[in-house]
Design a protein around this motif. Sequence first.
Motif, PDB file in Angstrom:
ATOM      1  N   SER A 134      -7.274  -5.171   3.653  1.00  0.00           N
ATOM      2  CA  SER A 134      -7.797  -5.412   2.308  1.00  0.00           C
ATOM      3  C   SER A 134      -8.657  -4.266   1.794  1.00  0.00           C
ATOM      4  O   SER A 134      -8.610  -3.937   0.600  1.00  0.00           O
ATOM      5  N   ASP A 135      -9.450  -3.634   2.677  1.00  0.00           N
ATOM      6  CA  ASP A 135     -10.260  -2.491   2.242  1.00  0.00           C
ATOM      7  C   ASP A 135      -9.383  -1.329   1.805  1.00  0.00           C
ATOM      8  O   ASP A 135      -9.717  -0.604   0.851  1.00  0.00           O
TER       9      ASP A 135
ATOM     10  N   GLN B  79      -8.573  -5.978 -11.365  1.00  0.00           N
ATOM     11  CA  GLN B  79      -8.886  -4.725 -12.049  1.00  0.00           C
ATOM     12  C   GLN B  79      -8.020  -4.523 -13.295  1.00  0.00           C
ATOM     13  O   GLN B  79      -8.131  -3.503 -13.978  1.00  0.00           O
TER      14      GLN B  79
ATOM     15  N   ASN C  61       0.822  -1.210   0.000  1.00  0.00           N
ATOM     16  CA  ASN C  61       0.000   0.000   0.000  1.00  0.00           C
ATOM     17  C   ASN C  61       0.857   1.261   0.000  1.00  0.00           C
ATOM     18  O   ASN C  61       0.549   2.241  -0.688  1.00  0.00           O
TER      19      ASN C  61
ATOM     20  N   VAL D 136     -10.615 -13.067  -3.994  1.00  0.00           N
ATOM     21  CA  VAL D 136     -10.739 -13.052  -5.452  1.00  0.00           C
ATOM     22  C   VAL D 136     -11.414 -14.341  -5.917  1.00  0.00           C
ATOM     23  O   VAL D 136     -11.421 -15.355  -5.214  1.00  0.00           O
TER      24      VAL D 136
ATOM     25  N   SER E 194      -4.117  -8.221 -11.790  1.00  0.00           N
ATOM     26  CA  SER E 194      -5.098  -8.062 -10.720  1.00  0.00           C
ATOM     27  C   SER E 194      -6.507  -8.180 -11.287  1.00  0.00           C
ATOM     28  O   SER E 194      -6.720  -8.158 -12.508  1.00  0.00           O
TER      29      SER E 194
ATOM     30  N   SER F  66      -6.324  -1.582   0.529  1.00  0.00           N
ATOM     31  CA  SER F  66      -5.750  -1.936  -0.773  1.00  0.00           C
ATOM     32  C   SER F  66      -6.763  -1.758  -1.902  1.00  0.00           C
ATOM     33  O   SER F  66      -6.414  -1.339  -3.008  1.00  0.00           O
ATOM     34  N   ALA F  67      -8.022  -2.088  -1.612  1.00  0.00           N
ATOM     35  CA  ALA F  67      -9.064  -1.988  -2.634  1.00  0.00           C
ATOM     36  C   ALA F  67      -9.405  -0.549  -2.986  1.00  0.00           C
ATOM     37  O   ALA F  67      -9.990  -0.290  -4.048  1.00  0.00           O
ATOM     38  N   ASN F  68      -9.032   0.380  -2.111  1.00  0.00           N
ATOM     39  CA  ASN F  68      -9.385   1.790  -2.334  1.00  0.00           C
ATOM     40  C   ASN F  68      -8.165   2.679  -2.533  1.00  0.00           C
ATOM     41  O   ASN F  68      -8.231   3.890  -2.325  1.00  0.00           O
TER      42      ASN F  68
ATOM     43  N   ASN G 160      -3.791  -9.009  -5.100  1.00  0.00           N
ATOM     44  CA  ASN G 160      -4.980  -9.878  -5.109  1.00  0.00           C
ATOM     45  C   ASN G 160      -4.962 -10.703  -3.828  1.00  0.00           C
ATOM     46  O   ASN G 160      -4.040 -11.499  -3.627  1.00  0.00           O
ATOM     47  N   TYR G 161      -5.946 -10.540  -2.975  1.00  0.00           N
ATOM     48  CA  TYR G 161      -5.935 -11.251  -1.695  1.00  0.00           C
ATOM     49  C   TYR G 161      -6.586 -12.631  -1.807  1.00  0.00           C
ATOM     50  O   TYR G 161      -7.706 -12.774  -2.307  1.00  0.00           O
TER      51      TYR G 161
ATOM     52  N   ASN H  55      -2.211  -4.269  -8.820  1.00  0.00           N
ATOM     53  CA  ASN H  55      -2.585  -4.220  -7.402  1.00  0.00           C
ATOM     54  C   ASN H  55      -2.562  -5.637  -6.809  1.00  0.00           C
ATOM     55  O   ASN H  55      -2.582  -6.636  -7.528  1.00  0.00           O
TER      56      ASN H  55
END
Length: 263
Positions: free
Chosen positions: A248-249, A214, A193, A225, A212, A251-253, A220-221, A218
Amino acid sequence: MNTILLRTSCLTALTVVTTTAVAQGEGQGSACAALPAYSQLKTALTAAREQANGGFNLDMWGTVVSRDGIVCAVAFTGDDRGSQWPGSRVISAQKANTANAFSLPTLALSTANLYAAVQPGGSLYGLQHSNPVDTLVAYQGNASRFGLANDPMVGSRIGGVNVFGGGLALYDQNQQLIGAIGVSGDTSCADHNIAWRTRHTLNLDFVPAGVSAQGDDNINYIGLVTEPSLANDFSHPICAIAGEDTVSDISANLPPIQEPEEE
């Protein structure tokens, strides 16, 4: 005879020193010209470290390497070199080398993307044992210079392969791959991050494609996934703290990668 041998030894030593100096000069000049300077790396790394990153809120090491694997800059975020894990200096360089070595002009692989693939039975099993760190480069010089503009690693090739989060390839506004950044000092997920945010601040996140979910590089947890999927093939464990997923939240944002301007 002894005089001749002494002169020969001195000339050989002088040649080695001169060659090394020239190589380092070239590394800091031509190979690193398009990459962040020490002060830019330190500023961006510090700003990223100060945000919530899902780890233990620890200080960090960061290293930038050129496309040729030459170390261009090494920095830390704490008050001095002892404020971060000392071992993470070389790990940050190893991560930068890995992201550079296994990314291409058309496909970026972060070090986090490599974790699952190098496990026993994985498609890249054994990769982590290739391209070892050059220990002479890693530990040469006066430790008082570690993490400063004249860090002894600067100008040399460090080598090494690291297969957990914290290393990212660097792509300029033309999506040209120009090197990589490595970050170390906290959990590997927090490292990822922080590296991501540092790269974004440096304006070197024009990533063309990745593995990833996306389509970028990024993290991938595992467990988050789809299985089976490309993202799962290149996934990474969640770095839980006391059994809790705090990362994880975040990383996703993270900031989205940038797109080149249309001509």
